[in-house]
Enzyme design. Sequence first.
Site, PDB file in Angstrom:
ATOM      1  N   LYS A 483       8.248   5.671 -47.378  1.00  0.00           N
ATOM      2  CA  LYS A 483       8.001   4.531 -46.484  1.00  0.00           C
ATOM      3  C   LYS A 483       6.941   4.900 -45.458  1.00  0.00           C
ATOM      4  O   LYS A 483       6.557   6.068 -45.318  1.00  0.00           O
ATOM      5  CB  LYS A 483       9.300   4.125 -45.790  1.00  0.00           C
ATOM      6  CG  LYS A 483       9.916   5.194 -44.895  1.00  0.00           C
ATOM      7  CD  LYS A 483      11.211   4.720 -44.286  1.00  0.00           C
ATOM      8  CE  LYS A 483      11.818   5.797 -43.380  1.00  0.00           C
ATOM      9  NZ  LYS A 483      13.028   5.345 -42.711  1.00  0.00           N
ATOM     10  N   TYR A 709     -13.676   8.941 -18.853  1.00  0.00           N
ATOM     11  CA  TYR A 709     -13.240   7.872 -17.960  1.00  0.00           C
ATOM     12  C   TYR A 709     -12.468   8.426 -16.762  1.00  0.00           C
ATOM     13  O   TYR A 709     -11.667   9.358 -16.894  1.00  0.00           O
ATOM     14  CB  TYR A 709     -12.321   6.898 -18.712  1.00  0.00           C
ATOM     15  CG  TYR A 709     -13.031   6.043 -19.722  1.00  0.00           C
ATOM     16  CD1 TYR A 709     -13.996   5.109 -19.324  1.00  0.00           C
ATOM     17  CD2 TYR A 709     -12.731   6.140 -21.081  1.00  0.00           C
ATOM     18  CE1 TYR A 709     -14.641   4.305 -20.259  1.00  0.00           C
ATOM     19  CE2 TYR A 709     -13.375   5.339 -22.020  1.00  0.00           C
ATOM     20  CZ  TYR A 709     -14.323   4.433 -21.599  1.00  0.00           C
ATOM     21  OH  TYR A 709     -14.971   3.650 -22.513  1.00  0.00           O
TER      22      TYR A 709
END
Length: 814
Positions: A483, A709
């Site tokens: 999965k 940043y």
Amino acid sequence: MKLQIKNIVPIIKAKWFGNDDTTIIDSISIDSRSLQNDANTLFFAISGPNHDGHLYIEELIRKGVLHFVVTTIPEGLADKANFLFVDNTLDAFQKFAAFYRSQFEFPVIGITGSNGKTIIKEWLNFLLSPDFNIIRSPKSYNSQVGVPLSILGINEKHNLGIFEAGISQTHEMEKLQKIIQPTIGILSNIGSAHDEGFSSVAEKIKEKLKLFINVNVLILQKNKTINAFINPKIKVFSWCSDDKSADVYITKKNTDELTELHVTYREDTFPIRIPFQDQASVENAIHCMMVMLYFGYNHEIIQTRMAQLYPVEMRLKLKNGINNCTIIDDSYSSDFQSLKIALDFLENQKHQKKKTLILSDIFQSGLSNDELYSQVSQLIISNKITRVIGIGETISQYKNKFINSITFKDVAEFSKAFDNLNFENETILIKGARDFHFEEIVSMLEEKTHETVLEINLNAISHNLNFFKSKLKPKTKMMVMVKAFGYGNGGFEIAKLLEHHKVDYLGVAFADEGISLKNAGIKVPIMVLNPETTSFSAIIQHHLEPEIYSVKGLKAFLKIADQKKLKHFPIHIKIDTGMHRLGFEEENLSDLIQILKGNETVQIKSILSHMATSDDLKHDAFAKEQIALFEKLSSRLMNELNIKPIRHILNTSGITNYGEAQYEMVRLGIGLYGISNDYEEQKELQIVGTLKSVISQIRTIDAGESVGYGRRFMASHTTKIATIPIGYADGISRSWGNSLGYVVINGKPAKIVGSVCMDMLMVDVTEIDCKEGNTVIIFGENPTVNFMAKQLNTIPYEILTSISQRVKRVFFRE
């Protein structure tokens, strides 16, 4: 090879059972998947702790294979084929290979050591091939099975053999020595690989030296520790850079991207330049040079050829291609044995029915061109290749031997015709000799993505699967979870490999994951663990098997199943034993039983539950309460419904910590991908995924300047900064920035500075010798996913499943 069955019987000390012992055998196989198996193939049903070749015999008989070496004849098949009965099929396989090797007399180089075997072998092949017809181990075929497979490629035109031998424990090398029978030995080095299989370094050295008991010469770096264990009767040809008593004395210095060696041999000193600077490559190159010296090559030839050494690619890589194509990249070698291996890999990993082979001229087959391309043609026919594109002047002359073929004299001519070749919806094997530069073809066909890739090691997946299988009782089945895109590693490719390993079930979370696998051709039963009621029709249509966890869900499924007039459709009943997430609780069982009693629309294939604390032994009492409740509730269902379904409650950690509760099946999840929270177990598992990128740019900033940043990193001194094209949109947590996390460049850690950006991050490489374009390891062996998860206060599952699907997955097999 052409031998009658009756001639093979005494070679492998077998007892023959069958109808005709005069049948001619012309090929040997141990791989049931190979399309090269036919009526003249002898199949050795090799068995190990987690694999049994006997399971494939009935299927092989249906495909036309009629001759088998076995330890037991499967029930009901005694009169269907020829059987050669032996005590041990691997031992018989090795005996046969040793016999076959003994039929040839020419120099054979045997290589062993902890590292470098394959590179030395490939470089020797390059350096010596202008003068010899060479047979060598394909890829890294150096194991107890790989060595005999390699030997069986010899033919009467070969006049030099180069084979590598790898061992992981005692009593293995003497078997490989009998098979290889080397006349020239090379000991690459003694390192830490496989230390766990030996009681001491001395024992390891002694074991490796067994390969050389009958060699005419042993080539190695002079080392007092190793010399103490070498039989004085063996002639040694040694080199050293700090001991002038060695046969060859070497000094070295680095210049630009090269290493210049000054070689002193027999009072003569001459220079050699090799295009590498790392110590491992330099040592590997010196071993190759020693062979050339032993063979009597003059300085000029050695200098010219050594300068042309190249990085060796030892892996078959599976990549996404343009126009829904799948690319198998084997663009650095072209010999007959490795072509057979690559064609098998193509069949096992094909995504589409259409199969295209792009093939260069083949070198060093030992056969005449007529014989060689006739055999290649037969290989292509047996592997049901749809289209052949030949590149090279020689293969172009044999174009008519191939169905649906087109040929070009070189890659440049192919490039001009590229737009008219219409590549789409096909699996393409690109197989070429290095001189043809097929990497240019790979670049044309490969889907264009950024330079960050997640490499998935299929060998490691097989190893981890077998490790957990070894913990199971013989009859315990296994479901493997694929999965969430195979825990971030890739769905179909891993499912295909698991299908070959004959796992009993695959597990997915949602129906669309299972549908995708079924549409890709996966035939293993697939269980959908979290099915939504809206997906029930699609589940039925695609023959998936739903987990049912509520009365509401059961009634909804039965309504649709009744409308479709189904009979005995497989479902799986989940009961809640304490996870309190999904499942029938004890008070719901009466309603469940009442609905299912006498119902023939569905069949309960399994009853399952999920453990909440199997990975944390502090909650041992709770885990055992869950197991006890599961026993109680599942038994009640079985008794009142008069059924005998499969039962399963154990996940990966449960397999390790609660093996007494295996029931009929277990579910393997994160452990398949090399992750365990048990320290000792983690050492046994192999890393499956390595996330890599490259350095985009390097700049130097002064003290007081900032990066990224928010100016979250301020340089306190002159600092060299490298920018890497991977960020939080690729799955790298922003919390991993600001000097908490690091990447590895040229073997050294580089701290992440400033914030992780959406598409890039920056690292401090002030103390690292690197340049733009160098490879960057984000995670793998170092740092590990476990380490990252611990530092980020999360779990490895989150790290793996966060890797964006925009990151290209590259699957490879060593």
